[in-house]
Design a protein around this motif. Structure first.
Motif, short mmCIF file in Angstrom:
data_model
loop_
_atom_site.label_atom_id
_atom_site.label_comp_id
_atom_site.label_asym_id
_atom_site.label_seq_id
_atom_site.Cartn_x
_atom_site.Cartn_y
_atom_site.Cartn_z
N GLY A 84 25.42 95.39 0.91
CA GLY A 84 26.45 95.71 1.77
C GLY A 84 26.16 95.50 3.25
O GLY A 84 27.28 95.49 4.13
N SER A 85 25.02 95.95 3.69
CA SER A 85 24.48 95.65 5.05
C SER A 85 23.20 95.22 5.20
O SER A 85 22.49 95.40 4.18
N ARG A 86 22.84 94.51 6.16
CA ARG A 86 21.37 93.96 6.35
C ARG A 86 20.58 95.23 6.28
O ARG A 86 19.47 94.83 5.64
N GLU A 87 20.66 96.08 7.10
CA GLU A 87 20.07 97.05 7.23
C GLU A 87 19.43 97.83 5.94
O GLU A 87 18.53 98.38 5.57
N LEU A 88 20.72 97.96 4.78
CA LEU A 88 20.45 98.59 3.68
C LEU A 88 19.59 97.61 2.68
O LEU A 88 18.71 97.88 2.25
N SER A 89 19.86 96.31 2.69
CA SER A 89 19.28 95.36 1.85
C SER A 89 17.67 95.14 2.49
O SER A 89 16.62 95.02 1.57
N ASP A 90 17.25 95.50 3.86
CA ASP A 90 16.18 95.41 4.24
C ASP A 90 15.45 96.53 3.89
O ASP A 90 14.18 96.72 3.34
N TYR A 91 16.26 97.88 3.82
CA TYR A 91 15.58 98.91 3.71
C TYR A 91 15.02 99.09 1.95
O TYR A 91 14.11 99.19 1.37
N PHE A 92 16.13 98.51 1.13
CA PHE A 92 15.63 98.14 -0.33
C PHE A 92 14.18 97.47 -0.53
O PHE A 92 13.63 97.69 -1.33
N GLU A 93 14.46 96.45 0.24
CA GLU A 93 13.43 95.16 -0.13
C GLU A 93 12.04 95.77 0.49
O GLU A 93 10.94 95.95 -0.08
N ALA A 94 12.01 96.82 1.53
CA ALA A 94 10.78 97.32 2.04
C ALA A 94 10.32 98.37 1.16
O ALA A 94 9.08 98.23 0.87
N CYS A 95 11.25 98.97 0.29
CA CYS A 95 10.91 100.14 -0.69
C CYS A 95 10.25 99.39 -1.69
O CYS A 95 9.24 99.89 -2.15
N LEU A 96 10.95 98.16 -1.99
CA LEU A 96 10.38 97.53 -3.38
C LEU A 96 8.99 96.92 -2.94
O LEU A 96 8.17 96.61 -3.95
N SER A 97 8.75 96.26 -1.76
CA SER A 97 7.49 95.86 -1.50
C SER A 97 6.17 97.00 -1.75
O SER A 97 5.10 96.67 -1.97
N ALA A 98 6.75 98.31 -1.75
CA ALA A 98 5.59 99.34 -2.00
C ALA A 98 5.77 100.00 -3.25
O ALA A 98 4.48 100.72 -3.88
N PHE A 99 6.81 99.65 -3.90
CA PHE A 99 7.12 100.17 -5.27
C PHE A 99 7.81 99.30 -6.10
O PHE A 99 9.06 99.08 -6.17
N ASP A 100 7.28 98.37 -6.91
CA ASP A 100 7.93 97.29 -7.51
C ASP A 100 8.78 97.55 -8.96
O ASP A 100 8.39 96.97 -9.80
N GLN A 101 9.62 98.24 -8.69
CA GLN A 101 10.55 98.70 -9.85
C GLN A 101 11.94 98.76 -9.37
O GLN A 101 12.58 99.73 -9.10
N PRO A 102 12.73 97.48 -9.41
CA PRO A 102 13.92 97.18 -8.50
C PRO A 102 14.88 98.34 -9.00
O PRO A 102 15.64 98.90 -8.22
N LYS A 103 15.18 98.56 -10.48
CA LYS A 103 16.20 99.33 -10.94
C LYS A 103 15.98 100.80 -10.48
O LYS A 103 16.89 101.51 -10.08
N THR A 104 14.84 101.39 -10.64
CA THR A 104 14.64 102.65 -10.23
C THR A 104 14.75 102.99 -8.73
O THR A 104 15.38 103.73 -8.34
N VAL A 105 14.35 101.91 -7.84
CA VAL A 105 14.49 101.79 -6.26
C VAL A 105 15.92 101.84 -5.95
O VAL A 105 16.39 102.89 -5.30
N ALA A 106 16.71 101.02 -6.85
CA ALA A 106 18.15 100.81 -6.39
C ALA A 106 18.76 102.26 -6.88
O ALA A 106 19.67 102.71 -6.02
N ASN A 107 18.62 103.02 -7.90
CA ASN A 107 18.95 104.15 -8.44
C ASN A 107 18.91 105.09 -7.21
O ASN A 107 19.87 105.93 -6.86
N TRP A 108 17.67 105.29 -6.88
CA TRP A 108 17.32 106.35 -5.80
C TRP A 108 18.22 106.07 -4.64
O TRP A 108 18.70 106.94 -3.79
N ILE A 109 18.10 104.81 -4.17
CA ILE A 109 18.82 104.63 -2.82
C ILE A 109 20.25 104.69 -3.00
O ILE A 109 20.83 105.34 -2.11
N MET A 110 20.96 104.24 -3.83
CA MET A 110 22.41 104.47 -4.32
C MET A 110 22.90 105.89 -4.51
O MET A 110 23.94 106.27 -4.19
N GLY A 111 21.92 106.60 -5.04
CA GLY A 111 22.18 108.03 -5.41
C GLY A 111 21.74 108.82 -4.33
O GLY A 111 22.53 109.26 -3.45
#
Ligand code: ADP
Ligand code: MG
Ligand code: ZN
Length: 475
Positions: free
Chosen positions: A321-348
Motif C-alpha cells: 500500500g505504500s513504498r515505505e511499508l513494503s520497504d519495512y516489510f522487506e527489511a524485516c524479512l531480510s533479518a527474519f525469513d518467514q514472510p507470513k509471520t512477518v506479514a501478520n505481525w506488521i499488519m496486526g
C-alpha cells in the motif's frame, strides 16, 4: 428501469519539484502571500517562460508507470479565460499534443480486475488562490501557487461504479507516492479529482449526457458524490426529464451536488499553441533514463509477494500500500525469513500500534531489525507468544530491543521440566475438585490447568511443555 453509470475521472496531481514549472520561484507551501512570485509567474508583459526539466522527468515516469506512450513531440498550448487568480489571462497547458497517451491501469475490487483506460497525461501550470474575507465583501489574491507544476491524468469513460472510481484513484495516488513525484494528498489539494458522470439504460452502448462534479476533496467524498449524482440523474430521467451538461459542485456538509455553471466547450477556451515555448522533444534515451530511475511499482511488488513469498493477495495488497511499508516489510524479512509471520505481525501489532499513535510507518518506534529480533526470539522458543506481545509493547514504549527487554525483565520462556514440575504439582494439590472432574471425563478442564500454570509463571512457561506435563500427571 435499470441504468449503468459511466464515469471518467480527471486527476490533477501537484508535482514535488522545488521550483515552478516556467520560472525559478519556490513551490514551498505556507510562505506569506505573494512572496514566491516573479515577473514570469505574475504574467508581466514581455517575459518568457522556461520549462522546468524535472516536470518533464516526473511526467515521463508517471506515463511509464501507467502504461502510456510517451510522445516524441508534444506541445504547450494556451487555455484562455479570465479569472482574478490567473494574471496572464491564460493557463499554459497541453491540448492537441499532450506528452503521453493511451495507457491503462488494472483495478481490482471485490476479487475482480478491470482495465481502466488512460486517455492522456499532460503538464500544466496551477493558478493562484483567492482568499475570501468572511466579514467583508472583499477577496484577496495570493499568487504563490501560480505556476506550480501540475500533471493532469484523464481516464477513459471506462469506470462503472463509485467503488472502482475510488480504487482507481487510490492506485494512482500509490503510484505517485512510489515514484516520489507528488504528495498525493487530497485533503491538502496536492491531488484533486473532477468526476464526469452519466448514466445509460442497462445494456445500452450509447453514453448519456454527463455532468462534471467538482470539489471532491477526500476519497470518501468522491464515492459519496458519485452515488448522489448517479441517483440524481436516475430520478431525473425516470421523471421524464433530461440531464443538462454542466459543472456541479459537491457540497460535503449537505451531501449533495448543485449546479455551478454550464459546461464550457473546448472552443470557449480558444486554445492555441503557445508561441513562447518550443515543441517538447523527448528522445528514447531520455525515456530509458527515466525508466531505469524508477523503483519497483506497487503492482509488480504485489505480484512478487504473492508468487515468491506465497502471501495471500489481501496481505500483499496491504503490504504494498505504500513504498515505505513494503520497504519495512522487506527489511524485516531480510533479518527474519518467514514472510507470513512477518506479514501478520506488521499488519496486526505494528499497524495497530501506529494507528493508535497516529504515526506513519517511517515514524515507527520499532525498527524492522528490532521486530525481526523479536520474531527470532519467538521462533527459537526463547519467549512465548503471549510474552512476545507484551515485549512488543515495551519495545514501542522504550525503543529497546527485544533481547534487552527479555533479559532485563527475566521473561525467558521456561521449558525446563524440573522447573515446571513442582508448579504443576502444587496446582494439582490445590484443585482436587477439578482434578476429579477431569479424571471423570471433563477433558475440557485441561485449559483451566494450563491457565493456572501460566498464571503462576507469569506467562513464562512453555505451553507445549506445560501441556505435556499436565497430561502425564493428570492421567
Ligand atoms: P473536458 O476536458 O471538457 O472535461 P474531455 O473530453 O477531456 O472533456 O473528458 C473529460 C472526462 O470525461 C474524461 O475522463 C472522459 O472519460 C469523461 N467522459 C467523457 N464522456 C463521458 C460520459 N458520457 N460520461 C461520463 N464520463 C465521460
Ligand atoms: Mg473536464
Ligand atoms: Zn515566478
Amino acid at each position: 428501469m435499470e441504468f449503468t453509470p459511466v464515469i471518467g475521472l480527471e486527476v490533477h496531481a501537484q508535482l514535488k519539484t522545488k521550483t515552478k514549472i516556467f520560472c525559478s520561484c519556490s513551490t514551498a507551501f505556507g510562505a506569506p502571500p505573494n512572496t514566491h512570485t516573479c515577473p514570469v509567474c505574475l504574467g508581466m508583459p514581455g517575459v518568457l517562460p522556461v520549462l522546468n526539466k524535472k516536470v518533464v522527468d516526473y511526467t515521463i515516469k508517471m506515463a511509464l508507470a501507467t502504461n502510456c506512450t510517451v510522445q516524441p513531440e508534444s506541445r504547450f498550448a494556451r487555455k484562455n479565460y479570465f479569472y482574478p487568480d490567473l494574471p496572464k489571462g491564460y493557463q499554459i497547458s497541453q491540448y492537441e499534443l499532450p506528452i503521453a497517451t493511451g495507457g491503462y491501469l488494472d483495478i481490482e475490487t471485490g476479487g475482480q480486475t478491470q482495465r481502466i483506460g488512460i486517455t492522456r497525461i499532460h503538464m500544466e501550470e496551477d493558478a493562484g488562490k483567492l482568499i475570501h474575507d468572511p466579514d467583508r465583501p472583499i477577496s484577496r489574491v495570493d499568487l504563490n501557487r501560480t505556476g506550480t507544476p501540475l500533471m493532469e491524468i484523464v481516464s477513459e469513460p471506462d469506470i462503472r461504479s463509485p467503488e472502482v472510481a475510488g480504487e482507481y484513484l487510490r492506485q494512482l495516488r500509490t503510484i505517485l507516492r512510489y515514484l516520489d513525484i507528488s504528495d498525493g494528498n487530497m485533503e491538502e489539494g496536492s491531488f484533486r479529482c473532477d468526476a464526469n458522470v452519466s448514466i445509460m439504460p442497462l445494456g445500452s452502448t450509447t453514453f448519456g449526457t454527463r455532468t462534471e462534479v467538482k470539489n471532491l476533496n477526500s476519497f470518501k467524498h468522491v464515492e459519496k458524490a458519485l452515488y448522489y449524482e448517479i441517483a440524481r440523474q436516475k430520478e431525473l430521467l425516470l421523471d421524464g426529464g433530461q440531464v443538462v451538461q454542466e459543472t456541479r459542485l459537491w457540497q460535503p456538509d449537505k451531501g449533495q451536488t448543485v449546479s455551478m455553471r454550464g459546461k464550457e466547450d473546448a472552443h470557449d477556451y480558444r486554445y492555441f499553441p503557445d508561441p513562447d515555448l518550443l515543441p517538447l522533444v523527448i528522445d528514447d534515451a531520455w525515456i530509458e533514463r527515466m525508466r531505469s530511475d524508477m523503483p519497483e511499482l506497487p503492482a509488480q511488488r504485489k505480484a512478487r509477494y504473492i508468487s515468491d513469498y506465497e502471501l495471500p493477495s489481501a496481505d500483499a495488497t496491504v503490504l504494498t500500500g505504500s513504498r515505505e511499508l513494503s520497504d519495512y516489510f522487506e527489511a524485516c524479512l531480510s533479518a527474519f525469513d518467514q514472510p507470513k509471520t512477518v506479514a501478520n505481525w506488521i499488519m496486526g501489532d505494528l499497524l495497530g500500534l501506529l494507528n493508535a499513535k497516529g504515526l506513519d510507518i517511517d515514524q515507527s518506534p520499532v525498527s524492522p531489525d528490532d521486530l525481526a529480533g523479536l520474531l527470532k526470539l519467538l521462533g527459537d522458543d526463547v519467549i512465548s507468544g503471549k510474552i512476545a506481545k507484551t515485549v512488543f509493547e515495551t519495545m514501542a514504549e522504550t525503543g529497546k530491543s527485544a533481547k534487552v527487554i527479555v533479559e532485563e525483565k527475566g521473561l525467558v520462556q521456561v521449558s525446563d521440566t524440573s522447573a515446571i514440575d513442582p508448579i504443576v504439582d502444587a496446582i494439582i494439590a490445590d484443585h482436587p475438585d477439578e482434578v476429579g472432574r477431569y479424571r471423570g471425563g471433563q477433558k475440557k478442564l485441561m485449559g483451566f490447568f494450563v491457565g493456572q500454570v501460566m498464571k503462576a509463571t507469569k506467562g513464562k512457561a512453555n505451553p507445549k511443555v506445560v501441556n505435556e506435563i499436565l497430561r502425564n500427571k493428570l492421567g
